[in-house]
Design an enzyme around this catalytic site. Structure first.
Site, PDB file in Angstrom:
ATOM      1  N   TYR A 226      -9.767  25.610  -8.552  1.00  0.00           N
ATOM      2  CA  TYR A 226     -10.389  24.471  -9.237  1.00  0.00           C
ATOM      3  C   TYR A 226     -11.696  24.087  -8.528  1.00  0.00           C
ATOM      4  CZ  TYR A 226     -10.208  19.559 -10.972  1.00  0.00           C
ATOM      5  OH  TYR A 226     -10.466  18.340 -11.544  1.00  0.00           O
TER       6      TYR A 226
ATOM      7  N   LYS B 263      -2.105  15.512 -15.666  1.00  0.00           N
ATOM      8  CA  LYS B 263      -2.081  16.467 -16.768  1.00  0.00           C
ATOM      9  C   LYS B 263      -0.721  16.418 -17.469  1.00  0.00           C
ATOM     10  CE  LYS B 263      -6.269  17.629 -15.412  1.00  0.00           C
ATOM     11  NZ  LYS B 263      -6.555  18.651 -14.424  1.00  0.00           N
TER      12      LYS B 263
ATOM     13  N   ASP C  92      -1.609  24.776  -5.782  1.00  0.00           N
ATOM     14  CA  ASP C  92      -1.881  23.888  -6.905  1.00  0.00           C
ATOM     15  C   ASP C  92      -1.043  24.397  -8.083  1.00  0.00           C
ATOM     16  OD1 ASP C  92      -2.922  22.606  -9.165  1.00  0.00           O
ATOM     17  OD2 ASP C  92      -4.937  22.466  -8.306  1.00  0.00           O
TER      18      ASP C  92
ATOM     19  N   ARG D 297       0.820  -1.213   0.000  1.00  0.00           N
ATOM     20  CA  ARG D 297       0.000   0.000   0.000  1.00  0.00           C
ATOM     21  C   ARG D 297       0.855   1.264   0.000  1.00  0.00           C
ATOM     22  NH1 ARG D 297      -3.536  -0.730   4.542  1.00  0.00           N
ATOM     23  NH2 ARG D 297      -2.022   0.409   5.775  1.00  0.00           N
TER      24      ARG D 297
END
Ligand SMILES: *Cc1c(COP(=O)(O)O)cnc(C)c1O
Length: 394
Positions: free
Chosen positions: A117, A212, A187, A64
């Protein structure tokens, strides 16, 4: 040859080619092996015990918390961003939610730039506020100081802001935050480390939707968070506790994307400015929102804070009927219709009610359309937009 990561003097292109390849020595391959694992095994009790003393998400412990593939990407990204460390998360939004959640507490206070955003804003309104953490918004460095409270635990910005492409004075925000000892998270998805040196500007926690540009091929969801160990301590602990996991496949593909990041960004940037400049003088266009344009109100800040501009950018059309607008959008041949950006292919996203609701100031009747300029020939992209705009009047 074996200590690939240890040369701090490499310039960006050399870093992009050579970082993230330490484990390839084991497989005699250029690229590091893709290691998928749920279970990590240890040859001795001492090594098993040792695994729990290391930093979680940075060394083998359990599937994990990542395999060598994840660690390769994180180390490479940290170096490129000139940060101490990097944490991968399953998406850009999960990186944002990890940082915000790690700093939120009942009775606490977080300041978020108003034009962020949409899903970032929804997280604040629908998750953090109901849990008792007050989230206030601010629109510029000038209005920030008045909004600070003794409880403020984080200032969150996005530069430029989604859709409206507004700039903020990052240096001023960071200076105010530093006076008060409050961390600043940003961001940084739009600029990427190629065009935006977040930590040099004073940002403590830089967040990248690697979905992106960093991956760049429209086939991976991934978030990356960079900063110092101290700045990321609470976020790392939060990710560990909630079970954040990133697949090794996603990290492997993002490492592949990283190799060409600089080349792609340069091409996106030259094509974006060419198409945006042309659009500016088109009679159907009311305005182009793109800080790389000298006429943009954020141009001076952009020049100070960025070394390039890849797009996406937003245009406002002259008002037209819904039917004409539909003819324009449906008439585009080279721009696929979708909400993302950052891949090799061009995309268009008309702002619909859901996007506009997230904006702090509603646009007037003009229609907002966001373009991502891909790696196609920009002359073909111009021709395509031109023929589609002609359909508005038809
Ligand atoms: C797309 C995007 C995100 C979210 O990234 P996902 O990987 O899609 O979750 C965050 N911030 C900005 C500015 C984005 O454009």
């Amino acid at each position: 040859m074996t200590q690939r990561n240890d040369d701090p003097g490499w310039r960006i292109d050399t870093q992009l080619s050579h970082l993230g390849r330490e484990s390839s020595a084991l497989t005699h391959s250029v690229n590091p092996p893709l290691v998928r694992a749920s279970t990590t095994v240890f040859p001795t009790l001492a090594e098993f015990k040792q695994s729990y003393t290391g930093i979680v998400f940075e060394s083998p412990r359990y599937g994990r918390t990542g395999t060598s593939t994840n660690f390769e990407l994180q180390r490479a990204m940290a170096k490129i961003c000139r940060a101490e460390t990097c944490i991968a998360t399953p998406s850009g939004l999960s990186a944002i939610s990890a940082v915000l959640s790690a700093h939120a507490r009942p009775g606490g206070h977080i300041l978020v730039q108003d034009a962020v955003y949409g899903p970032t804003k929804a997280l604040c309104d629908k998750v953090l506020e109901p849990l008792g953490c007050r989230v206030d918004t601010f629109d510029s460095a000038t209005t920030l100081r008045d909004k600070l409270t003794p409880e403020t635990s984080l200032i969150f910005i996005e530069v430029p802001s989604s859709l409206t492409m507004r700039m903020i004075d990052v240096r001023a925000v960071c200076a105010i935050a530093k006076e008060r000892g409050i961390p600043v998270a940003c961001d940084s998805s739009w600029g990427t480390p190629i065009f935006f040196d977040a930590h040099a500007l004073g940002i403590d926690i830089s967040i990248h939707a690697a979905t992106k540009y960093i991956n760049g091929h429209s086939d991976v969801m991934l978030g990356l968070i960079t900063g110092s160990y101290q700045a990321l301590e609470s976020t790392r602990a939060w990710c560990d506790r909630v079970g954040t996991h990133v697949s090794a496949d996603a990290c492997w593909l993002a490492l592949r994307g990283l190799r060409t990041l600089h080349l792609r960004m340069q091409k996106h940037a030259t094509s974006a400015i060419e198409v945006a400049t042309w659009l500016q003088s088109h009679p159907q266009i009311r305005q182009v929102m793109f800080p790389a344009l000298p006429s943009d109100p954020g141009h001076a800040l952009w020049r100070d804070q960025f070394t390039g501009a890849p797009g996406p950018f937003t245009i406002e059309l002259q008002s037209c009927s819904e039917a004409a607008f539909e003819r324009f959008i449906n008439g585009l041949q080279l721009f696929s219709l979708g909400t993302s950006w950052g891949g090799y292919e061009s995309l268009v996203m008309p702002a619909i009610a859901q996007h506009l609701r997230a904006l702090p100031v509603q646009p007037d009747e003009g229609r907002l359309v966001r373009f991502h300029i891909g790696l196609e020939d920009p002359r073909d992209l111009r021709d395509d937009i031109d023929q589609a705009l002609a359909l508005i009047a038809s």
